[in-house]
Design an enzyme around this catalytic site. Structure first.
Site, short mmCIF file in Angstrom:
data_model
loop_
_atom_site.label_atom_id
_atom_site.label_comp_id
_atom_site.label_asym_id
_atom_site.label_seq_id
_atom_site.Cartn_x
_atom_site.Cartn_y
_atom_site.Cartn_z
N PRO A 121 0.86 -1.30 -0.08
CA PRO A 121 0.01 0.02 -0.04
C PRO A 121 1.06 1.24 -0.02
CG PRO A 121 -0.87 -1.63 1.69
CD PRO A 121 0.40 -2.19 1.09
N LYS A 122 1.85 1.49 0.55
CA LYS A 122 2.71 2.56 0.94
C LYS A 122 3.40 2.80 -0.36
CE LYS A 122 6.43 5.02 3.10
NZ LYS A 122 7.77 4.83 3.15
N VAL A 123 3.99 1.99 -1.15
CA VAL A 123 4.71 1.99 -2.12
C VAL A 123 3.81 2.35 -3.31
CG1 VAL A 123 6.01 0.90 -3.92
CG2 VAL A 123 6.60 0.62 -1.66
#
Length: 107
Positions: free
Chosen positions: A27-29
């Site tokens: 999710p962050k990337v």
């Protein structure tokens, strides 16, 4: 997997899911790619620093799930989540919000 021209037709949530189909992309990337490479200002990359500062300012210092943080960011910063994330991230790092605490978001 998909053509770059297809990306503009997808909602941010749909694009996040597509990007996360790539091995190693979480999710962050996916949110970072959308914010910094695809100009999706509604993407809200959330790491430990953003989690701490969001918990500190918006959840009374309580440990809060990433899902709750994402939901709140969408409601509060609608369309400008990425810009808000950058300011919050910088503030958390600069003033070390929660850095000495073992529990993310604790005051």
């Amino acid at each position: 997997m998909f053509e770059s021209k297809d990306m503009s037709a997808l909602t941010t949530e749909e694009l996040r899911k597509r990007l996360m189909q790539i091995n190693g992309v979480g999710p962050k990337v996916a949110d970072c790619v959308m914010l910094f490479s695809l100009s999706r200002s509604d993407a809200f990359p959330t790491d430990v620093w953003v989690k701490r500062v969001m918990s500190y300012f918006y959840f009374d210092g309580n440990d809060t799930s990433l899902k709750e943080i994402q939901k709140m960011a969408k409601e509060r910063f609608s369309g400008y989540e990425g810009f808000a994330q950058q300011y919050l991230f910088n503030y958390a790092r600069e003033f070390k919000i929660g850095a000495s605490d073992k529990k993310a978001g604790a005051k």
